[in-house]
Design an enzyme around this catalytic site. Structure first.
Site, PDB file in Angstrom:
ATOM      1  N   HIS A  52      44.097  44.549  34.613  1.00 41.01           N
ATOM      2  CA  HIS A  52      44.133  43.276  35.312  1.00 41.01           C
ATOM      3  C   HIS A  52      44.808  42.223  34.430  1.00 41.01           C
ATOM      4  CE1 HIS A  52      40.903  45.250  37.726  1.00 41.01           C
ATOM      5  NE2 HIS A  52      41.534  44.613  38.699  1.00 41.01           N
TER       6      HIS A  52
ATOM      7  N   SER B 100      34.357  43.493  45.667  1.00 38.60           N
ATOM      8  CA  SER B 100      35.436  42.774  44.992  1.00 38.60           C
ATOM      9  C   SER B 100      35.870  41.593  45.851  1.00 38.60           C
ATOM     10  CB  SER B 100      36.617  43.712  44.760  1.00 38.60           C
ATOM     11  OG  SER B 100      37.782  42.985  44.425  1.00 38.60           O
ATOM     12  N   SER B 101      36.365  40.558  45.211  1.00 42.61           N
ATOM     13  CA  SER B 101      36.830  39.388  45.951  1.00 42.61           C
ATOM     14  C   SER B 101      38.078  39.681  46.773  1.00 42.61           C
ATOM     15  CB  SER B 101      37.127  38.238  44.979  1.00 42.61           C
ATOM     16  OG  SER B 101      38.145  38.594  44.066  1.00 42.61           O
ATOM     17  N   CYS B 102      38.715  40.842  46.544  1.00 43.86           N
ATOM     18  CA  CYS B 102      39.919  41.182  47.318  1.00 43.86           C
ATOM     19  C   CYS B 102      39.593  41.537  48.759  1.00 43.86           C
ATOM     20  CB  CYS B 102      40.680  42.319  46.655  1.00 43.86           C
ATOM     21  SG  CYS B 102      39.893  43.921  46.831  1.00 43.86           S
TER      22      CYS B 102
ATOM     23  N   TYR C  94      42.364  49.327  48.689  1.00 48.33           N
ATOM     24  CA  TYR C  94      41.155  49.096  47.877  1.00 48.33           C
ATOM     25  C   TYR C  94      40.204  48.148  48.596  1.00 48.33           C
ATOM     26  CZ  TYR C  94      38.283  47.675  43.865  1.00 48.33           C
ATOM     27  OH  TYR C  94      37.230  47.410  43.030  1.00 48.33           O
TER      28      TYR C  94
ATOM     29  N   LYS D  14      36.261  48.711  49.914  1.00 47.93           N
ATOM     30  CA  LYS D  14      35.133  47.858  49.552  1.00 47.93           C
ATOM     31  C   LYS D  14      34.469  47.250  50.792  1.00 47.93           C
ATOM     32  CE  LYS D  14      34.969  48.437  45.155  1.00 47.93           C
ATOM     33  NZ  LYS D  14      33.792  49.115  44.571  1.00 47.93           N
TER      34      LYS D  14
END
Length: 312
Positions: A180, A108-110, A137, A141
């Site tokens: 989201h 994920s881009s997070c 989270y 990842k």
């Protein structure tokens, strides 16, 4: 991937996994091994190990994850880190033990620091503090990326990682408690239109900028990389374009046909000010997104109207 190879898509019922399944079917792949979360608890190590030993998948797309928006990430911090780390650990190690030819881990881009330089290139990983609301989270990842790298280093496993940007599309989650931003806005505007509400509340100031990619484009990129990329560095997957929350809200308002007003609740968190992926590496490999945002939102709204969504 050979057309007759046995492929396991972990999370095949979710938005991402189902999109990958549709893409593979369209490309002529025929041998799939699937298990729903009711049939196989990915947090159960013994069950996962038995599944891999019995089915012997040759290629694995690790798209299973516990996901959600700002509220879910912040309220269920322990679940988000435990569930995700446990599931991915079990699958990655089982893939190694059963000599899977290739595994793709979807992150994920997070994973990037909250104030990472924009657009965010892959080298920005671990260079700063994470966004606090989704830190558990993100750490899960990041551990998945590093686990794939470690298994490649020590065991020569062909495990690759990709980092998708914010996703939307067919089979999205429209539950307002854990969805989201795009599905939440689609549902809010639709219900306001049906109920004749004079306004729709938008969380935050509307100023943060976000990048969005349709799930079908992500699936196309994943299959492309599974067939063409075998290196250690992870790859960003995105459109390379961003838009403010206010601008995308106005776009959805127009698509839905809602005529009321937008009200911004500035007591709610904005999250990261900007999240735009640097997709130079992906473009150099030969892949670019095809579905423009307005077109994709129209497709998503139609899917919402058709009822093939999770709203509860």
């Amino acid at each position: 991937m050979e057309k007759q190879a046995k492929i396991y898509i972990a999370g095949h019922n979710g938005m991402v996994g189902s999109a990958i399944h549709r893409k593979l079917l369209a490309d002529g792949y025929t041998q799939f091994v699937m298990r729903s979360s009711q049939e196989l608890d990915l947090k159960n190590q013994a069950a996962v190990f038995e599944f891999f030993a019995t089915e012997k998948p040759e290629y694995v797309f690790l798209a299973a994850a516990k996901v959600g928006g700002i509220v879910a990430n912040n309220n269920f911090r322990a679940e988000f880190i435990y569930d995700n780390i446990t599931m991915q650990n079990n699958i990655i190690h089982a893939a190694y033990m059963n000599q899977v030819k290739k595994l793709m881990f979807l992150g994920s881009s997070c994973i990037y620091p909250k104030l990472a330089p924009q657009p965010m290139c892959e080298d920005a990983l671990l260079t700063g503090l994470l966004e606090p609301t989704n830190e558990p989270y993100a750490i899960a990842k990041i551990s998945g990326i590093k686990m794939c790298e470690a298994y490649r280093d020590q065991y020569a496993c062909n495990f690759i990682s990709v980092m998708p940007t914010n996703l939307y599309g067919t089979n999205d989650n429209y539950n307002l408690q854990d969805s989201h931003v795009l599905p939440a806005l689609i549902r809010k505007f639709h219900e306001a239109k049906i109920n004749g509400n004079p306004s729709v509340e938008i969380w935050g100031t509307g100023s943060p900028k976000r990048e969005f990619l349709h799930a079908d484009d992500l699936a196309d990129a994943c299959v492309f990389l599974m067939n063409n990329y075998n290196d250690k560095p992870f790859v960003n997957i995105g459109s390379g374009e961003d838009i403010s929350i206010k601008e995308v809200a106005l776009l959805i308002k127009d698509i839905v046909g809602y005529t009321g007003n937008l009200v911004f609740d500035t007591t709610k968190p904005d999250g990261t000010p900007r999240k735009l992926m640097d997709v130079t590496r992906l473009h150099k490999l030969g892949w670019k997104h095809k579905i423009k945002l307005e077109e994709g939102l129209k497709l998503a709204y139609q899917d919402f109207l058709n009822g093939r969504v999770r709203k509860s």
